[in-house]
Design a protein around this motif. Structure first.
Motif, short mmCIF file in Angstrom:
data_model
loop_
_atom_site.label_atom_id
_atom_site.label_comp_id
_atom_site.label_asym_id
_atom_site.label_seq_id
_atom_site.Cartn_x
_atom_site.Cartn_y
_atom_site.Cartn_z
N GLN A 39 44.46 -52.00 -21.92
CA GLN A 39 43.73 -51.68 -20.70
C GLN A 39 43.92 -52.82 -19.71
N ALA A 40 44.54 -52.50 -18.61
CA ALA A 40 44.73 -53.47 -17.53
C ALA A 40 43.56 -53.35 -16.56
N PRO A 41 43.29 -54.40 -15.79
CA PRO A 41 42.17 -54.36 -14.84
C PRO A 41 42.29 -53.18 -13.89
N GLY A 42 41.20 -52.43 -13.77
CA GLY A 42 41.17 -51.30 -12.86
C GLY A 42 41.88 -50.06 -13.35
N LYS A 43 42.36 -50.10 -14.59
CA LYS A 43 43.08 -48.95 -15.14
C LYS A 43 42.39 -48.45 -16.41
N GLU A 44 42.73 -47.22 -16.78
CA GLU A 44 42.18 -46.66 -18.00
C GLU A 44 42.94 -47.19 -19.22
N PRO A 87 55.50 -58.56 -16.43
CA PRO A 87 54.15 -58.78 -15.88
C PRO A 87 53.27 -57.55 -15.98
N GLU A 88 53.84 -56.37 -15.89
CA GLU A 88 53.04 -55.15 -15.98
C GLU A 88 52.54 -54.86 -17.40
N ASP A 89 52.96 -55.65 -18.37
CA ASP A 89 52.41 -55.53 -19.72
C ASP A 89 51.10 -56.30 -19.86
N ALA A 91 47.49 -57.10 -20.04
CA ALA A 91 46.35 -56.23 -20.32
C ALA A 91 45.59 -56.80 -21.52
N VAL A 92 44.45 -56.22 -21.78
CA VAL A 92 43.76 -56.46 -23.05
C VAL A 92 44.26 -55.41 -24.03
N TYR A 93 44.71 -55.86 -25.18
CA TYR A 93 45.27 -54.98 -26.20
C TYR A 93 44.25 -54.77 -27.31
N TYR A 94 44.05 -53.51 -27.67
CA TYR A 94 43.08 -53.14 -28.69
C TYR A 94 43.79 -52.41 -29.84
N CYS A 95 43.42 -52.75 -31.06
CA CYS A 95 43.94 -51.98 -32.18
C CYS A 95 42.93 -50.90 -32.56
N ASN A 96 43.45 -49.87 -33.16
CA ASN A 96 42.64 -48.71 -33.55
C ASN A 96 43.07 -48.24 -34.92
N PHE A 97 42.10 -47.98 -35.77
CA PHE A 97 42.35 -47.35 -37.07
C PHE A 97 41.64 -46.01 -37.08
N HIS A 98 42.36 -44.97 -37.46
CA HIS A 98 41.73 -43.65 -37.59
C HIS A 98 41.51 -43.36 -39.07
N GLN A 99 40.25 -43.19 -39.42
CA GLN A 99 39.88 -42.95 -40.80
C GLN A 99 39.76 -41.45 -41.02
N SER A 100 40.56 -40.94 -41.93
CA SER A 100 40.63 -39.49 -42.13
C SER A 100 39.63 -39.00 -43.15
N TYR A 107 37.92 -46.84 -35.77
CA TYR A 107 37.53 -48.24 -35.67
C TYR A 107 38.34 -48.88 -34.54
N TRP A 108 37.70 -49.81 -33.82
CA TRP A 108 38.37 -50.52 -32.73
C TRP A 108 38.22 -52.02 -32.91
N GLY A 109 39.25 -52.74 -32.49
CA GLY A 109 39.15 -54.19 -32.44
C GLY A 109 38.45 -54.62 -31.16
N GLN A 110 38.19 -55.92 -31.07
CA GLN A 110 37.46 -56.45 -29.91
C GLN A 110 38.38 -56.69 -28.72
N GLY A 111 39.68 -56.62 -28.96
CA GLY A 111 40.63 -56.81 -27.87
C GLY A 111 41.20 -58.22 -27.85
N THR A 112 42.46 -58.31 -27.52
CA THR A 112 43.12 -59.61 -27.36
C THR A 112 43.91 -59.59 -26.05
N GLN A 113 43.75 -60.65 -25.29
CA GLN A 113 44.38 -60.70 -23.96
C GLN A 113 45.85 -61.06 -24.08
N VAL A 114 46.68 -60.29 -23.40
CA VAL A 114 48.09 -60.60 -23.25
C VAL A 114 48.36 -60.77 -21.76
N THR A 115 48.85 -61.93 -21.39
CA THR A 115 49.16 -62.22 -19.99
C THR A 115 50.62 -62.61 -19.88
N VAL A 116 51.34 -61.88 -19.05
CA VAL A 116 52.76 -62.16 -18.85
C VAL A 116 52.92 -62.68 -17.42
#
Length: 118
Positions: A39-44, A87-89, A91-100, A107-116
């Motif tokens: 998720q980048a600032p101002g974007k979904e 640079p367009e990469d 964003a805050v990156y979140y991991c997701n696990f789908h439990q079937s 499940y979601w992670g707390q997010g990790t910032q990636v800045t290019v």
């Protein structure tokens, strides 16, 4: 309460690489799909890449050829190798696990910032 813990984000110059990792803080089972969103600032929030338990993968068009998702089922860990970062990469990156289970659960992670940036 099991949480997903991400690592590997940071500041990188354009053209550089980063490897993100995500693992649960405790025991977790019946995880079918694992994925990375951003998720980048101002974007979904958008899907970057996903991988099934059978290691079928799916990538966003914007990252195809530059990003590789992989998983270690024994460790319940998912990785995102990102190369040729732009640079367009940024964003805050979140991991997701789908439990079937039933009902299914995400499940979601707390997010990790990636800045290019240079």
């Amino acid at each position: 309460q099991v949480q997903l813990v991400e690592s590997g984000g940071g500041l990188v110059q354009p053209g550089g690489s980063l490897r993100l990792s995500c693992a649960p803080s405790g025991s977790i089972f019946s995880i079918s799909a694992m994925g990375w969103y951003r998720q980048a600032p101002g974007k979904e929030r958008e899907l970057v890449a996903a991988i099934t338990s059978g290691r079928r993968t799916n990538y966003a068009d914007s990252v195809k050829g530059r990003v590789t998702i992989s998983r270690d089922n024994a460790k319940n860990t998912v990785y995102l190798q990102m190369n040729s970062l732009k640079p367009e990469d940024t964003a805050v990156y979140y991991c997701n696990f789908h439990q079937s289970t039933w009902p299914p659960r995400d499940y979601w992670g707390q997010g990790t910032q990636v800045t290019v940036s240079s």
